[in-house]
Enzyme design. Structure first.
Site, PDB file in Angstrom:
ATOM      1  N   HIS A 127      19.814 -12.933 -24.457  1.00  0.00           N
ATOM      2  CA  HIS A 127      18.543 -12.947 -25.196  1.00  0.00           C
ATOM      3  C   HIS A 127      17.860 -11.600 -25.054  1.00  0.00           C
ATOM      4  CE1 HIS A 127      14.620 -14.268 -26.671  1.00  0.00           C
ATOM      5  NE2 HIS A 127      15.299 -15.231 -27.261  1.00  0.00           N
TER       6      HIS A 127
ATOM      7  N   GLU B 263      20.129 -21.602 -28.537  1.00  0.00           N
ATOM      8  CA  GLU B 263      21.159 -22.050 -29.476  1.00  0.00           C
ATOM      9  C   GLU B 263      22.267 -22.860 -28.811  1.00  0.00           C
ATOM     10  OE1 GLU B 263      19.964 -21.556 -32.156  1.00  0.00           O
ATOM     11  OE2 GLU B 263      19.835 -19.483 -32.854  1.00  0.00           O
TER      12      GLU B 263
HETATM   13  N1  COA Z   1      28.217 -12.028 -25.050  1.00  0.00           N
HETATM   14  C1  COA Z   1      28.775 -10.920 -24.561  1.00  0.00           C
HETATM   15  N2  COA Z   1      28.093  -9.785 -24.290  1.00  0.00           N
HETATM   16  C2  COA Z   1      26.786  -9.804 -24.545  1.00  0.00           C
HETATM   17  C3  COA Z   1      26.128 -10.929 -25.051  1.00  0.00           C
HETATM   18  C4  COA Z   1      26.902 -12.068 -25.310  1.00  0.00           C
HETATM   19  N3  COA Z   1      26.351 -13.187 -25.816  1.00  0.00           N
HETATM   20  N4  COA Z   1      24.822 -10.651 -25.213  1.00  0.00           N
HETATM   21  C5  COA Z   1      24.669  -9.376 -24.812  1.00  0.00           C
HETATM   22  N5  COA Z   1      25.848  -8.862 -24.417  1.00  0.00           N
HETATM   23  C6  COA Z   1      26.097  -7.517 -23.928  1.00  0.00           C
HETATM   24  C7  COA Z   1      26.014  -6.512 -25.064  1.00  0.00           C
HETATM   25  O1  COA Z   1      27.282  -6.330 -25.679  1.00  0.00           O
HETATM   26  C8  COA Z   1      25.538  -5.282 -24.370  1.00  0.00           C
HETATM   27  O2  COA Z   1      26.618  -4.642 -23.780  1.00  0.00           O
HETATM   28  P1  COA Z   1      26.769  -3.023 -23.859  1.00  0.00           P
HETATM   29  O3  COA Z   1      25.555  -2.497 -23.130  1.00  0.00           O
HETATM   30  O4  COA Z   1      28.063  -2.768 -23.172  1.00  0.00           O
HETATM   31  O5  COA Z   1      26.750  -2.675 -25.306  1.00  0.00           O
HETATM   32  C9  COA Z   1      24.652  -5.817 -23.261  1.00  0.00           C
HETATM   33  O6  COA Z   1      25.061  -7.163 -23.023  1.00  0.00           O
HETATM   34  C10 COA Z   1      23.191  -5.800 -23.618  1.00  0.00           C
HETATM   35  O7  COA Z   1      23.046  -6.487 -24.823  1.00  0.00           O
HETATM   36  P2  COA Z   1      21.997  -6.112 -25.920  1.00  0.00           P
HETATM   37  O8  COA Z   1      22.703  -5.998 -27.219  1.00  0.00           O
HETATM   38  O9  COA Z   1      21.108  -5.004 -25.503  1.00  0.00           O
HETATM   39  O10 COA Z   1      21.128  -7.382 -25.966  1.00  0.00           O
HETATM   40  P3  COA Z   1      20.122  -7.661 -27.118  1.00  0.00           P
HETATM   41  O11 COA Z   1      18.844  -7.909 -26.446  1.00  0.00           O
HETATM   42  O12 COA Z   1      20.138  -6.634 -28.173  1.00  0.00           O
HETATM   43  O13 COA Z   1      20.784  -8.941 -27.758  1.00  0.00           O
HETATM   44  C11 COA Z   1      21.262 -11.073 -28.445  1.00  0.00           C
HETATM   45  C12 COA Z   1      20.314 -10.193 -27.641  1.00  0.00           C
HETATM   46  C13 COA Z   1      20.692 -12.469 -28.489  1.00  0.00           C
HETATM   47  C14 COA Z   1      21.371 -10.541 -29.882  1.00  0.00           C
HETATM   48  C15 COA Z   1      22.652 -11.045 -27.777  1.00  0.00           C
HETATM   49  O14 COA Z   1      22.541 -11.534 -26.474  1.00  0.00           O
HETATM   50  C16 COA Z   1      23.684 -11.817 -28.566  1.00  0.00           C
HETATM   51  O15 COA Z   1      24.295 -11.273 -29.483  1.00  0.00           O
HETATM   52  N6  COA Z   1      23.931 -13.117 -28.199  1.00  0.00           N
HETATM   53  C17 COA Z   1      24.884 -13.922 -28.930  1.00  0.00           C
HETATM   54  C18 COA Z   1      24.297 -14.463 -30.223  1.00  0.00           C
HETATM   55  C19 COA Z   1      23.257 -15.525 -29.959  1.00  0.00           C
HETATM   56  O16 COA Z   1      23.430 -16.407 -29.133  1.00  0.00           O
HETATM   57  N7  COA Z   1      22.183 -15.453 -30.738  1.00  0.00           N
HETATM   58  C20 COA Z   1      21.076 -16.376 -30.631  1.00  0.00           C
HETATM   59  C21 COA Z   1      19.881 -15.711 -30.016  1.00  0.00           C
HETATM   60  S1  COA Z   1      18.587 -16.859 -29.656  1.00  0.00           S
END
Ligand code: COA
Length: 349
Positions: A242, A295
């Site tokens: 998140h 989710e």
């Molecule tokens: N699975 C694997 N790796 C994940 C991850 C996940 N669900 N969520 C984050 N990461 C990793 C990213 O790849 C990133 O790695 P990097 O630094 O090597 O590139 C690191 O953790 C930090 O992630 P970041 O993209 O900065 O987090 P964010 O705050 O931008 O993203 C979400 C938040 C929700 C978009 C992300 O966690 C995600 O894509 N989750 C899966 C989709 C999901 O469940 N969406 C519903 C949200 S309520």
């Protein structure tokens, strides 16, 4: 330096909800999410609308929503091919765009379940079912989808879900709705923008893929190898991580609890997959807490109440639209044109 994700940038003062990502605490219109979830959708909607500036009594709102669902039913024959869209979010976006209800938030909130249920039935080759104004929002939504009165446990779980997801700080779809409102545009345009933002898999489009993941894993012992293979392919684990929470999303606990009375065969598998995913992600990213988000158990709950997985994201919108409307009202009362700056990195003239 620009911040491409606008992390930590405050774009509005709001009375509608507050997300404390460090402590895993969510307050919506003066209530902890755990309590608001128990009070159900009509109370939650009345509270967020009141926080947005429209004094609303929950009992009166229940009747108003019933009337609004009926009004939307009358619009249905005029939607053209909007409900033929293969994707439910596309159908909802197009259908809502047909509303000419001005700035009436209740008209939009009432229309969403009617349009989504009609789309869902059409996708399954079934005729749409007319709303029943005397039922609660959750009861009627389930009945319009499934064609019968849901059992009490399913209705309570769905009602809990709709209240739980009603608002969540300055998330992407709420921000989109507020940006549109800030230009002086109308409420329907703002909620249509909200639907567009919510559709993406990084926001509201994750629960369908979470269920696909549980199906693909099948049994708890296969969780770890399956998740490792997924990560090796460069894919993210849906339902985990998140932007704001550094601990488990409090809504995951609310929904996990709400699933229990439904005796879902998927619940124990979901718990095992969550534990395996949390362990693997902790090992890979020790400095970044990646725990279950809303989710994860949304998928288990909506499946257990009998909704097809294609209807999960649109059902999120059925709840969240009340939050968008509250933000539209608040933005209109207190906000200013939202117009950030960009940094030019293109060629010099
Ligand atoms: N699975 C694997 N790796 C994940 C991850 C996940 N669900 N969520 C984050 N990461 C990793 C990213 O790849 C990133 O790695 P990097 O630094 O090597 O590139 C690191 O953790 C930090 O992630 P970041 O993209 O900065 O987090 P964010 O705050 O931008 O993203 C979400 C938040 C929700 C978009 C992300 O966690 C995600 O894509 N989750 C899966 C989709 C999901 O469940 N969406 C519903 C949200 S309520």
């Amino acid at each position: 330096m620009s911040s491409n994700g606008l992390e930590g940038i405050v774009v509005a003062d709001t009375s509608i909800s507050d997300v404390d990502g460090e402590r895993g605490k969510l307050v919506i219109a003066g209530r902890d999410v755990e309590r608001l979830a128990r009070e159900g959708f009509e109370v939650a909607a009345a509270r967020v609308l009141a926080a947005g500036g429209r004094d609303t009594d929950p009992a009166a709102l229940r009747a108003e929503l019933g009337a609004a669902r009926e009004a939307a039913w009358v619009v249905l024959p005029r939607l053209g091919d909007a409900l033929d869209a293969p994707d439910g979010m596309d159908a909802l976006r197009s259908a809502l765009a047909h509303l000419h209800t001005g700035d009436d938030p209740v008209a939009a909130i009432g229309a969403a379940p009617v349009f989504v249920a009609a789309w869902s039935r059409r996708a399954r080759g079934l005729a749409p079912l007319a709303p029943d104004r005397d039922l609660s929002h959750a009861t009627d939504y389930l009945r319009m989808t499934r064609g019968m009165h849901g059992d009490a446990a399913a209705v309570i779980a769905l009602d809990t879900y709709l209240a739980t997801v009603i608002d969540h700080g300055m998330n992407a779809s709420t921000f989109a709705a507020r940006v549109v409102t800030s230009t002086g545009s109308d409420l329907v345009s703002a909620v249509v923008a909200g639907v567009g933002a919510l559709k993406g898999p990084l926001h509201g489009g994750a629960p369908g893929p979470v269920l696909d993941m549980l199906d693909a894993i099948g049994t708890a012992d296969r969780a770890e190898p399956w998740l490792l293979a997924e990560l090796a392919e460069g894919r993210r684990i849906m339902g985990m991580g998140h932007r704001i929470y550094r601990v488990r999303d409090p809504r995951a606990a609310v929904l996990e609890e709400a699933v229990k009375p439904l005796a879902s065969p998927r619940l124990s598998l979901a718990r095992a997959v969550e534990a395996a995913a949390a362990k693997i992600l902790r090992e890979r990213k020790p400095d970044r807490s990646l725990a279950a988000n809303v989710e994860f158990y949304t998928a288990v709950l909506l499946d257990a109440v009998g909704l097809p997985r294609t209807q999960f994201a649109p059902t999120f919108a059925v709840g969240r639209i009340a939050g968008w409307c509250a933000h539209v009202l608040e933005q209109r009362r207190t906000g200013r044109l939202i117009r950030p700056a960009s940094r030019y990195i293109g060629a010099a003239a």
